[in-house]
Write a protein that holds these residues in place. Structure first.
Motif, PDB file in Angstrom:
ATOM      1  N   LEU A 197       0.825  -1.207   0.000  1.00  0.00           N
ATOM      2  CA  LEU A 197       0.000   0.000   0.000  1.00  0.00           C
ATOM      3  C   LEU A 197       0.862   1.261   0.000  1.00  0.00           C
ATOM      4  CD1 LEU A 197      -2.714  -1.116   2.587  1.00  0.00           C
ATOM      5  CD2 LEU A 197      -3.054  -0.776   0.131  1.00  0.00           C
ATOM      6  N   ALA A 198       1.966   1.217   0.731  1.00  0.00           N
ATOM      7  CA  ALA A 198       2.868   2.369   0.772  1.00  0.00           C
ATOM      8  C   ALA A 198       3.467   2.636  -0.608  1.00  0.00           C
ATOM      9  CB  ALA A 198       3.973   2.131   1.795  1.00  0.00           C
ATOM     10  N   ALA A 199       3.798   1.569  -1.325  1.00  0.00           N
ATOM     11  CA  ALA A 199       4.362   1.726  -2.667  1.00  0.00           C
ATOM     12  C   ALA A 199       3.341   2.354  -3.618  1.00  0.00           C
ATOM     13  CB  ALA A 199       4.820   0.368  -3.201  1.00  0.00           C
ATOM     14  N   VAL A 200       2.104   1.870  -3.555  1.00  0.00           N
ATOM     15  CA  VAL A 200       1.049   2.435  -4.402  1.00  0.00           C
ATOM     16  C   VAL A 200       0.802   3.897  -4.032  1.00  0.00           C
ATOM     17  CG1 VAL A 200      -1.398   2.299  -5.024  1.00  0.00           C
ATOM     18  CG2 VAL A 200      -0.052   0.202  -4.791  1.00  0.00           C
ATOM     19  N   ALA A 201       0.735   4.171  -2.732  1.00  0.00           N
ATOM     20  CA  ALA A 201       0.498   5.544  -2.268  1.00  0.00           C
ATOM     21  C   ALA A 201       1.625   6.474  -2.709  1.00  0.00           C
ATOM     22  CB  ALA A 201       0.364   5.561  -0.746  1.00  0.00           C
ATOM     23  N   PHE A 202       2.847   5.976  -2.687  1.00  0.00           N
ATOM     24  CA  PHE A 202       3.997   6.788  -3.098  1.00  0.00           C
ATOM     25  C   PHE A 202       3.870   7.211  -4.563  1.00  0.00           C
ATOM     26  CE2 PHE A 202       8.285   7.151  -4.908  1.00  0.00           C
ATOM     27  CZ  PHE A 202       8.836   8.110  -4.062  1.00  0.00           C
TER      28      PHE A 202
ATOM     29  N   GLY B 208       3.016  11.014  -5.996  1.00  0.00           N
ATOM     30  CA  GLY B 208       3.886  11.669  -6.966  1.00  0.00           C
ATOM     31  C   GLY B 208       3.091  12.345  -8.070  1.00  0.00           C
ATOM     32  N   PHE B 209       2.079  11.658  -8.561  1.00  0.00           N
ATOM     33  CA  PHE B 209       1.228  12.248  -9.599  1.00  0.00           C
ATOM     34  C   PHE B 209       0.379  13.386  -9.037  1.00  0.00           C
ATOM     35  CE2 PHE B 209       2.025   8.111 -11.694  1.00  0.00           C
ATOM     36  CZ  PHE B 209       2.429   8.584 -12.936  1.00  0.00           C
ATOM     37  N   TYR B 210      -0.026  13.256  -7.777  1.00  0.00           N
ATOM     38  CA  TYR B 210      -0.796  14.330  -7.134  1.00  0.00           C
ATOM     39  C   TYR B 210       0.036  15.604  -7.043  1.00  0.00           C
ATOM     40  CZ  TYR B 210      -2.935  17.029  -3.349  1.00  0.00           C
ATOM     41  OH  TYR B 210      -3.474  18.042  -2.586  1.00  0.00           O
TER      42      TYR B 210
ATOM     43  N   ILE C  38      -5.207   6.352 -12.405  1.00  0.00           N
ATOM     44  CA  ILE C  38      -3.882   5.789 -12.126  1.00  0.00           C
ATOM     45  C   ILE C  38      -3.965   4.795 -10.971  1.00  0.00           C
ATOM     46  CG2 ILE C  38      -1.579   6.355 -11.238  1.00  0.00           C
ATOM     47  CD1 ILE C  38      -1.846   9.020 -12.822  1.00  0.00           C
ATOM     48  N   SER C  39      -4.706   5.162  -9.939  1.00  0.00           N
ATOM     49  CA  SER C  39      -4.867   4.260  -8.791  1.00  0.00           C
ATOM     50  C   SER C  39      -5.516   2.949  -9.222  1.00  0.00           C
ATOM     51  CB  SER C  39      -5.724   4.929  -7.711  1.00  0.00           C
ATOM     52  OG  SER C  39      -5.133   6.124  -7.252  1.00  0.00           O
TER      53      SER C  39
END
Length: 222
Positions: free
Chosen positions: A172-177, A181-183, A195-196
């Motif tokens: 989850l941390a990897a996906v959130a990272f 970045g795109f945010y 993207i999510s």
């Protein structure tokens, strides 16, 4: 399953407590800090929170361990390990879905998310449930606790449930990272949602393929 049911009630209890201690001012505060995308950030944060609690509920992370000394029966029945593990995945996702419905209801009531964001939250919530549940299943498949004497030991006395949760947290941390970045690049909410969803869908497919292969190779060794 008492532990699972208690986990399902964590968020509603937390939100109700916050509401009656001044939490009704949280939504305007978030809008002031985050601007127009405040509610979209809340949706993504709630999806992440749902993933965290899904990893914690121990349904997937003890799916094999709960069979305990009777696991030999699973190896004898005329159903392939792949089908059995997929059935365990579906069972885990049903619990995650109940949890998600509660979460979405809280989101509508507490953050006034609206119908469209409710749909997005449900869709992304379902998507994030899949890889998190598979990660927990894979961990339990490779390190099951089958030598218990009391059923409670499969969950309460199983350290691997914490390992599974930590692994799901890393995912989850990897996906959130990546999404963060795109945010920071200033992408619109639609792009962030897309993207999510793409990240979750692709990783779900890869993890499901891994689960299928692991089921056939590991089951016979247990």
């Amino acid at each position: 399953m008492l532990t699972v049911l208690l986990n399902l009630l964590i968020l509603p209890i937390l939100m109700v407590s916050m509401y009656f201690t001044g939490g009704e001012e949280l939504a305007p505060f978030l809008e002031m800090i985050l601007g127009a995308q405040a509610k979209d950030v809340v949706v993504l944060a709630m999806v992440g929170f749902h993933g965290v609690v899904t990893g914690l509920n121990q349904v997937a992370s003890t799916a094999v361990s709960r069979e305990g000394p009777m696991f030999w029966m699973s190896k004898m029945i005329p159903v392939s390990p792949k089908v059995q593990m997929r059935a365990k995945l579906i069972y885990s996702l049903l619990f995650a879905f109940v949890q998600l419905v509660i979460l979405a209801g809280v989101g509508i009531w507490f953050f006034k998310l609206g119908a469209l964001r409710f749909v997005v939250l449900m869709a992304l919530g379902i998507l994030v449930s899949v890889p998190v549940s598979i990660i927990c299943l894979l961990n339990d498949l490779h390190r099951p606790k089958l030598n218990w004497t009391e059923p409670q030991q499969a969950m309460k006395g199983n350290f691997q449930t914490m390992v599974a949760w930590l692994l799901s947290m890393l995912y989850l941390a990897a996906v959130a990272f990546v999404v963060r970045g795109f945010y920071l690049l200033g992408l619109s909410a639609g792009w962030l949602y897309g993207i999510s969803a793409t990240l979750l869908a692709i990783s779900s497919y890869g993890l499901l393929t891994w689960l299928d292969h692991a089921s056939e190779s590991v089951y016979v060794k247990l």
